[in-house]
Design a protein around this motif. Structure first.
Motif, PDB file in Angstrom:
ATOM      1  N   LEU A  32      -3.374   9.630  -6.855  1.00 33.65           N
ATOM      2  CA  LEU A  32      -3.293   8.668  -5.738  1.00 33.65           C
ATOM      3  C   LEU A  32      -2.216   7.594  -6.001  1.00 33.65           C
ATOM      4  O   LEU A  32      -1.467   7.195  -5.110  1.00 33.65           O
ATOM      5  CB  LEU A  32      -4.672   8.018  -5.544  1.00 33.65           C
ATOM      6  CG  LEU A  32      -5.735   8.897  -4.862  1.00 33.65           C
ATOM      7  CD1 LEU A  32      -7.093   8.214  -4.872  1.00 33.65           C
ATOM      8  CD2 LEU A  32      -5.321   9.189  -3.409  1.00 33.65           C
ATOM      9  N   GLU A  33      -2.172   7.177  -7.216  1.00 30.52           N
ATOM     10  CA  GLU A  33      -1.180   6.139  -7.566  1.00 30.52           C
ATOM     11  C   GLU A  33       0.235   6.669  -7.381  1.00 30.52           C
ATOM     12  O   GLU A  33       1.120   5.989  -6.854  1.00 30.52           O
ATOM     13  CB  GLU A  33      -1.377   5.707  -9.030  1.00 30.52           C
ATOM     14  CG  GLU A  33      -2.592   4.844  -9.284  1.00 30.52           C
ATOM     15  CD  GLU A  33      -2.509   3.497  -8.621  1.00 30.52           C
ATOM     16  OE1 GLU A  33      -3.543   2.983  -8.211  1.00 30.52           O
ATOM     17  OE2 GLU A  33      -1.375   2.948  -8.490  1.00 30.52           O
ATOM     18  N   VAL A  34       0.398   7.929  -7.817  1.00 33.55           N
ATOM     19  CA  VAL A  34       1.723   8.552  -7.667  1.00 33.55           C
ATOM     20  C   VAL A  34       2.087   8.654  -6.213  1.00 33.55           C
ATOM     21  O   VAL A  34       3.195   8.351  -5.795  1.00 33.55           O
ATOM     22  CB  VAL A  34       1.747   9.940  -8.344  1.00 33.55           C
ATOM     23  CG1 VAL A  34       3.026  10.689  -7.998  1.00 33.55           C
ATOM     24  CG2 VAL A  34       1.626   9.795  -9.844  1.00 33.55           C
ATOM     25  N   ASP A  41       3.781   3.885   2.680  1.00 32.93           N
ATOM     26  CA  ASP A  41       2.858   3.797   3.828  1.00 32.93           C
ATOM     27  C   ASP A  41       1.441   4.254   3.447  1.00 32.93           C
ATOM     28  O   ASP A  41       0.435   3.830   4.039  1.00 32.93           O
ATOM     29  CB  ASP A  41       3.347   4.681   4.978  1.00 32.93           C
ATOM     30  CG  ASP A  41       4.690   4.167   5.497  1.00 32.93           C
ATOM     31  OD1 ASP A  41       4.956   2.936   5.288  1.00 32.93           O
ATOM     32  OD2 ASP A  41       5.466   4.953   6.057  1.00 32.93           O
ATOM     33  N   LEU A  42       1.341   5.138   2.480  1.00 33.63           N
ATOM     34  CA  LEU A  42       0.039   5.641   2.063  1.00 33.63           C
ATOM     35  C   LEU A  42      -0.820   4.553   1.428  1.00 33.63           C
ATOM     36  O   LEU A  42      -2.050   4.656   1.378  1.00 33.63           O
ATOM     37  CB  LEU A  42       0.225   6.798   1.075  1.00 33.63           C
ATOM     38  CG  LEU A  42       0.762   8.105   1.678  1.00 33.63           C
ATOM     39  CD1 LEU A  42       0.957   9.132   0.579  1.00 33.63           C
ATOM     40  CD2 LEU A  42      -0.210   8.641   2.707  1.00 33.63           C
ATOM     41  N   ALA A  43      -0.112   3.528   0.934  1.00 33.23           N
ATOM     42  CA  ALA A  43      -0.856   2.460   0.260  1.00 33.23           C
ATOM     43  C   ALA A  43      -1.855   1.801   1.197  1.00 33.23           C
ATOM     44  O   ALA A  43      -2.920   1.318   0.769  1.00 33.23           O
ATOM     45  CB  ALA A  43       0.122   1.420  -0.286  1.00 33.23           C
ATOM     46  N   SER A  44      -1.491   1.815   2.481  1.00 33.66           N
ATOM     47  CA  SER A  44      -2.382   1.128   3.438  1.00 33.66           C
ATOM     48  C   SER A  44      -3.581   2.023   3.845  1.00 33.66           C
ATOM     49  O   SER A  44      -4.622   1.532   4.233  1.00 33.66           O
ATOM     50  CB  SER A  44      -1.591   0.716   4.676  1.00 33.66           C
ATOM     51  OG  SER A  44      -0.980   1.856   5.236  1.00 33.66           O
ATOM     52  N   VAL A  45      -3.415   3.332   3.794  1.00 33.29           N
ATOM     53  CA  VAL A  45      -4.488   4.217   4.266  1.00 33.29           C
ATOM     54  C   VAL A  45      -5.346   4.763   3.132  1.00 33.29           C
ATOM     55  O   VAL A  45      -6.506   5.091   3.332  1.00 33.29           O
ATOM     56  CB  VAL A  45      -3.907   5.386   5.101  1.00 33.29           C
ATOM     57  CG1 VAL A  45      -3.302   4.882   6.397  1.00 33.29           C
ATOM     58  CG2 VAL A  45      -2.887   6.148   4.263  1.00 33.29           C
ATOM     59  N   LEU A  46      -4.763   4.863   1.946  1.00 36.18           N
ATOM     60  CA  LEU A  46      -5.541   5.395   0.835  1.00 36.18           C
ATOM     61  C   LEU A  46      -6.186   4.252   0.084  1.00 36.18           C
ATOM     62  O   LEU A  46      -5.583   3.186  -0.096  1.00 36.18           O
ATOM     63  CB  LEU A  46      -4.612   6.185  -0.102  1.00 36.18           C
ATOM     64  CG  LEU A  46      -4.112   7.516   0.456  1.00 36.18           C
ATOM     65  CD1 LEU A  46      -3.152   8.139  -0.542  1.00 36.18           C
ATOM     66  CD2 LEU A  46      -5.289   8.457   0.692  1.00 36.18           C
TER      67      LEU A  46
END
Lengths: 622, 164
Positions: A32-34, A41-46
């Motif tokens: 997930l961090e990778v 953008d994934l930072a906001s949904v994951l």
């Protein structure tokens, strides 16, 4: 440090969950961090972390286990001073080397610390530093003293060399004016040099690293020159250095005529400068500084030099600073025309002085010649109003000063004579006076006897001349030379004597009371006239003249006054009759004797008749 | 430009100076050989495409009394050992010099020049000695300073070895 805290937390969570689940959770969290790092953008949904998923934690633990162990060891080393010192000491030398070769930062950073350390060491024990520096200080001080002495000797040499020259005197004056020492002024004027070549030569190989030359400086191939210079350095070092293989002891200086070779040696390269003239000792400093900078900046490349000059970069600019020269200051040139006027004046003055000297010399010679002339007394010779004035006394019979002046190479307009006449008693002048006054016969010689101040007359002379000479001698002033006529022979001409006696024997008779001659006296008068004419010719031939005195006589009868008149008349008549017969009247003089000089003393008629007569007396004169 | 110091070594009278003179235009007087013991000359040649300047140090010959000054060999990138083919003893001198150089300077490229090839009928060099040296890896050229045979080639070969 987030990694560390994460690792700690992971370790605690591992105890609560099975190992597989923890590793999976750890892996999932990492993935997930990778993903978040790849796409922001994934930072906001994951979710940021899958809390409670042990599998991800397990994955993380597996992946970071070795790093964690290494990190732990490293941290332990950092935290333990002993271990940290050991680690640094292993790489310190290499680190210094790298930092030093990269730039000057290390030196700049270390300098204050080194200075403080040095100061502390000196404060603690000065002997330590003395011990360290001693091997260096000795040669350094020796070299410094040698160079100072060289400079001083150089100055002294130049000062001695120029001490007694004209230029030296000028420089002494300059030193006096400027307040500098004489040696300084000498150096200023004599330090004239030009660096013609500078060679930078690799010490180990003798290969030329760089060469610069002054414009129009001639030389052989620089590569070969550098090789030979190295060879000669090695030769000298090998031959004379006390320690074989020593790196020092080469040639520092070498002179060939006007050319001077100065070498400065460094650890890896040496500089050789070919200099024309006399450089100042301070030029050593220039060479040394250049060489030091080159070593400082190119130490590595110089040490590793293998013949490729490209590794050294551009050395020309560094060496060109050594191509120094100092020319003798150009003396201000003066226009030749400014020389012309004083030169002309000097020449004119010199010519005038020469002419004056020559003229003075000639006047002196002229005066000396005048002084040598008898009858001339020079009383003064001086230059006045542009002319020479010579004054004195001069006998009229002495040499003519104007004639002497003509022979003296002096212009007659340059010398003015002021001569007062006087009668000289010099024997030579007296002789001239005798000659000009008495006109001596050809047989008469006049000799001067200087010892007795006497003029001796020798030869034959007629009586009348002798008498005249005697009269002249008697008339000379006191102090004159004595005139000795004793050696003269009195000569008488027999014709003259015969004629004179014949004329004086004639008696012209007169009748009583008659002023004219008596009858039959014409023949006697003719004879007197004839003989008198011949006598005059003979006398002239002998160099003198004659006069005839006609004396009239009367007898004793009658009055005395009448007799005087009658006798005078008789003499005049006879003179007229002789003049009528061709005798010059100025040779005849008359005289009246009356009855006072009777030819016969008696009173008889015969004696009276004889006394009525005219008689003739012949005399000689000039 | 690349420069290389090359020494020319050998016994007296083997023809070192003649070889150098054959190869280069000398400027300095031969008198240096008797005074300083060395004379320096220069020759520029091309190895591949790169110009190389050979600075040739013609070192005075060695005999029993006068050993070669090793100072002159210091810094050399290569050297020639010159032998007079008509004098067998000069080969021994060359061998001795090679040993000294290797000992004091290190293993650097060198060539053995058997000089006076124009007098080959008078040669005294033992063939087996030459062959032994060849087997030992010595590069050998038979040269003649008189005719110029193999002189250029020998210098070219040494230059090539030094640059390689």
């Amino acid at each position: 440090m987030p990694g560390l805290s994460l690792a700690a937390r992971d370790a605690s969570s591992t105890a609560e969950t099975p190992p597989e689940a923890a590793r999976a959770r750890q892996l999932a969290a990492l993935l997930l961090e990778v993903a978040r790092c790849v796409d922001k953008d994934l930072a906001s949904v994951l979710p940021s972390r899958l809390d409670g998923d042990p599998r991800l934690e397990a994955v993380r633990s597996v992946l970071l286990e070795q790093d964690r162990a290494a990190f732990d060891r490293l941290q332990q080393k950092v935290n333990d001073p002993q271990q940290l010192a050991e680690a640094i000491s292993a790489v310190l030398a290499r680190a210094f080397d790298l930092a030093g070769s990269r730039d000057e930062q290390l030196a700049t950073v270390l300098a204050p610390t080194m200075e403080r350390a040095t100061q502390a060491s000196i404060r603690r024990d000065p002997n330590v530093l003395v011990g360290i520096l001693y091997p260096l200080m000795g040669p350094a001080i020796s070299k410094s003293i040698a160079e100072t002495l060289d400079g001083t000797l150089h100055g002294l040499n130049q000062a001695f060399k120029h001490s007694f020259s004209w230029r030296g005197l000028k420089w002494r004056l300059e030193a006096y004016r400027s307040g500098s020492t004489f040696a300084d002024v000498v150096l200023k004027h004599t330090v004239v040099f030009r660096v013609e070549h500078v060679f930078l030569i690799h010490r180990k190989t003798g290969l030329l690293l760089e060469h610069v030359a002054a414009p129009q400086a001639a030389s052989q191939d620089p590569h070969m020159v550098s090789g030979m210079l190295t060879a000669i350095q090695d030769f000298v070092r090998d031959s004379f250095s006390p320690e074989k293989g020593s790196s020092g002891g080469g040639i520092d200086s070498l002179r060939l005529g006007e050319l001077l070779l100065w070498c400065e040696e460094g650890p890896s390269a040496f500089l050789a400068a070919v200099i024309r003239g006399n450089p100042p000792e301070t030029f050593h400093t220039v060479l040394r500084g250049t060489l030091a900078r080159i070593h400082e900046e190119l130490r590595g490349p110089l040490d590793e030099f293998n013949g490729d000059s490209a590794t050294l970069g551009d050395l020309v600019a560094r060496l060109e600073g050594c191509l120094q020269q100092q020319e003798q200051p150009q003396e201000k040139r003066i226009s030749p025309w400014l020389w012309a006027l004083p030169l002309a004046l000097v020449l004119a003055l010199a010519s005038w002085m020469v002419l004056r000297t020559v003229e003075a010399y000639r006047v002196e010679a002229y005066v000396q010649e005048l002084r040598g002339q008898p009858g001339v007394v020079v009383t003064g010779a001086e230059r006045r109003d542009g002319k020479w004035h010579v004054s004195g006394l001069r006998d009229p019979l002495a040499a003519d000063p104007a004639e002497l002046l003509a022979n003296s190479n002096l212009g007659p307009e340059r010398v003015v004579g002021h001569w007062e006449p006087y009668q000289a008693l010099n024997p030579a002048i007296v002789v001239r006076r005798i000659r000009s006054t008495l006109n001596p016969p050809p047989d008469v010689a006049l000799l001067i006897d200087g010892k007795s101040n006497t003029i001796r007359a020798l030869g034959n002379a007629p009586q009348h001349w002798v008498e005249k000479a005697r009269a002249l001698a008697a008339a000379l002033p006191a102090g004159s030379p004595r005139i000795d006529l004793s050696a003269l022979k009195d000569i008488q001409d027999p014709t003259f004597i015969r004629l004179r006696n014949a004329i004086q024997a004639h008696i012209i008779s007169f009748d009583s009371g008659a002023p004219r001659p008596g009858p039959g006296q014409e023949a006697a008068l003719d004879a007197v006239a004839s003989e008198l004419g011949e006598l005059i010719r003979v006398a002239r031939g002998l160099g003198f003249s004659v006069r005839v005195m006609i004396t009239g006589h009367a007898d004793s009868t009658g009055k005395e006054t009448s007799n005087l008149s009658l006798s005078a008349a008789r003499a005049e008549v006879v003179r007229s009759m002789l003049r009528a017969r061709g005798i010059a009247p100025d040779l005849l003089s008359v005289r009246s004797a009356g009855a006072l000089e009777p030819l016969r003393p008696g009173a008889s008629e015969q004696e009276q008749a004889i006394n009525r007569s005219v008689t003739f007396t012949v005399s000689t004169s000039d | 430009m690349l420069q290389k110091k090359v020494c020319v070594l050998g016994a007296f009278g083997v023809g070192k100076t003649s070889l150098v003179r054959r190869y280069v235009q000398s400027i300095f007087s031969d008198a240096y050989l008797t005074t300083v013991g060395v004379k320096v000359d220069k020759k520029t040649l091309t190895v591949g495409t790169e110009p190389v300047t050979l600075v040739l140090w013609d070192v005075a010959g060695e005999d029993d009394v006068n050993a070669i000054r090793m100072t002159y060999v210091r810094g050399a990138a290569g050297y020639f050992l010159v032998v007079d083919g008509t004098r067998a003893e000069t080969l021994e001198v060359a061998r001795r010099i090679q040993e000294r150089v290797t000992k004091e300077i290190g293993p650097i490229p060198f060539m053995l020049l058997l000089n006076k090839a124009d007098l080959q009928e008078n040669w005294e060099l033992p063939t087996q000695s030459i062959e032994a040296l060849e087997r030992a890896g010595w590069a050998i050229f038979r040269t003649s300073a008189k005719t110029g045979d193999s002189v250029e080639e020998a210098f070219q070969e040494l230059a090539k070895r030094m640059v390689a």
